[in-house]
Design a protein around this motif. Structure first.
Motif, PDB file in Angstrom:
ATOM      1  N   GLU A 172      -2.319  42.899  28.215  1.00  0.00           N
ATOM      2  CA  GLU A 172      -1.267  43.606  28.932  1.00  0.00           C
ATOM      3  C   GLU A 172      -1.837  44.716  29.813  1.00  0.00           C
ATOM      4  O   GLU A 172      -1.404  44.905  30.954  1.00  0.00           O
ATOM      5  N   ALA A 173      -2.819  45.451  29.287  1.00  0.00           N
ATOM      6  CA  ALA A 173      -3.434  46.521  30.069  1.00  0.00           C
ATOM      7  C   ALA A 173      -4.191  45.962  31.265  1.00  0.00           C
ATOM      8  O   ALA A 173      -4.119  46.503  32.379  1.00  0.00           O
ATOM      9  N   GLY A 174      -4.920  44.859  31.040  1.00  0.00           N
ATOM     10  CA  GLY A 174      -5.676  44.245  32.126  1.00  0.00           C
ATOM     11  C   GLY A 174      -4.778  43.690  33.221  1.00  0.00           C
ATOM     12  O   GLY A 174      -5.042  43.860  34.407  1.00  0.00           O
ATOM     13  N   ALA A 175      -3.708  43.012  32.808  1.00  0.00           N
ATOM     14  CA  ALA A 175      -2.777  42.441  33.784  1.00  0.00           C
ATOM     15  C   ALA A 175      -2.114  43.548  34.609  1.00  0.00           C
ATOM     16  O   ALA A 175      -1.954  43.429  35.832  1.00  0.00           O
ATOM     17  N   SER A 180      -1.624  46.490  39.798  1.00  0.00           N
ATOM     18  CA  SER A 180      -1.466  47.783  40.454  1.00  0.00           C
ATOM     19  C   SER A 180      -2.448  47.981  41.601  1.00  0.00           C
ATOM     20  O   SER A 180      -2.158  48.687  42.564  1.00  0.00           O
ATOM     21  N   SER A 181      -3.637  47.363  41.503  1.00  0.00           N
ATOM     22  CA  SER A 181      -4.640  47.509  42.560  1.00  0.00           C
ATOM     23  C   SER A 181      -5.483  46.238  42.669  1.00  0.00           C
ATOM     24  O   SER A 181      -6.653  46.218  42.298  1.00  0.00           O
ATOM     25  N   PRO A 182      -4.896  45.150  43.184  1.00  0.00           N
ATOM     26  CA  PRO A 182      -5.601  43.867  43.262  1.00  0.00           C
ATOM     27  C   PRO A 182      -6.828  43.882  44.167  1.00  0.00           C
ATOM     28  O   PRO A 182      -7.679  43.014  44.080  1.00  0.00           O
ATOM     29  N   GLN A 183      -6.934  44.896  45.029  1.00  0.00           N
ATOM     30  CA  GLN A 183      -8.064  44.955  45.942  1.00  0.00           C
ATOM     31  C   GLN A 183      -9.353  45.406  45.240  1.00  0.00           C
ATOM     32  O   GLN A 183     -10.438  45.302  45.813  1.00  0.00           O
TER      33      GLN A 183
END
Length: 223
Positions: A172-175, A180-183
């Motif tokens: 959940e934390a990783g997802a 939040s910042s895919p870049q």
């Protein structure tokens, strides 16, 4: 976005000779060559190089070992979370590239089929897509020692329960982090590895040490 050699060197901190070596060894795809003196590398080459460096520096993998596990796991970069899962799976497997069928695993470990089934159901062992790695052989030996020395197996079930709970929290934390910042794909998997493979074992082990020290101090004080 395609990268020129200088851009790839700047993004990874690697030399031109090292990058060309990775291409030669098949760790990086061949660059596009729109012009005779222009070589363009896919931006995913940055992620691959960073993972190579991570495996070398943190786990002492050789280039031949990295080539083997990349090939055996059909490793590829893509969506960042899938990439992290693939990389973590390959790190958690057999560094030497050795895999055993269920029949061979039972023969090597001297374990019965029923006992293996019990360990699998309890989540103490895992049968991968390719069978069992040398890591499972190592764990099987530990489980054998647990039984021979009469350690209360409830402790093992607590390990599994805690691991499953932490796994959900980590997912959940990783997802959430990636959405939040895919870049920041590179930073994501480096942090992911550092949390799971370095920080988590450190905290678990040091809290165990602290608990032993606490009881030792109390015993010394009452003596």
């Amino acid at each position: 976005m395609a990268l020129k050699m200088k851009e790839l060197m700047l993004a990874t901190g690697e030399s031109k000779s090292t990058i060309l070596y990775y291409v030669k060894e098949g760790l990086l795809p061949e660059p596009q060559k729109p012009k005779p003196n222009v070589h363009l590398y896919d931006e995913q080459a940055v992620e691959i190089i960073r993972l190579i460096k991570y495996l070398q520096h943190n786990f002492s993998y050789t280039i031949s070992q990295i080539k083997a596990i990349f090939a055996e796991n059909n490793f590829h970069t893509g969506e960042s979370f899938e990439m992290m899962i693939n990389a973590l799976e390959l790190i958690s497997g057999s560094k030497e590239g050795q895999w055993f069928s269920r029949e061979d695993f039972l023969e090597i470990t001297g374990m019965s089929e029923s006992r293996l089934s019990g360990y699998l159901e309890r989540g103490l062992l895992f049968e991968r897509a390719k069978g069992f790695s040398t890591k499972e052989v190592e764990i099987a030996e530990i489980l054998k020692q647990v039984e021979e020395l009469g350690l209360d197996s409830i402790l093992l079930d607590h390990y599994v329960k805690a691991a499953r709970s932490l796994a959900k929290e980590e997912f959940e934390a990783g997802a959430k982090m990636m959405k939040s910042s895919p870049q920041k794909q590179t930073q994501h998997y480096e942090l992911f590895f550092n949390l799971i493979l370095t920080l988590k074992p450190y905290l678990c082990n040091m809290h165990t040490v602290a608990e032993y020290q606490k009881h030792y101090t109390e015993e010394e004080g009452s003596a």
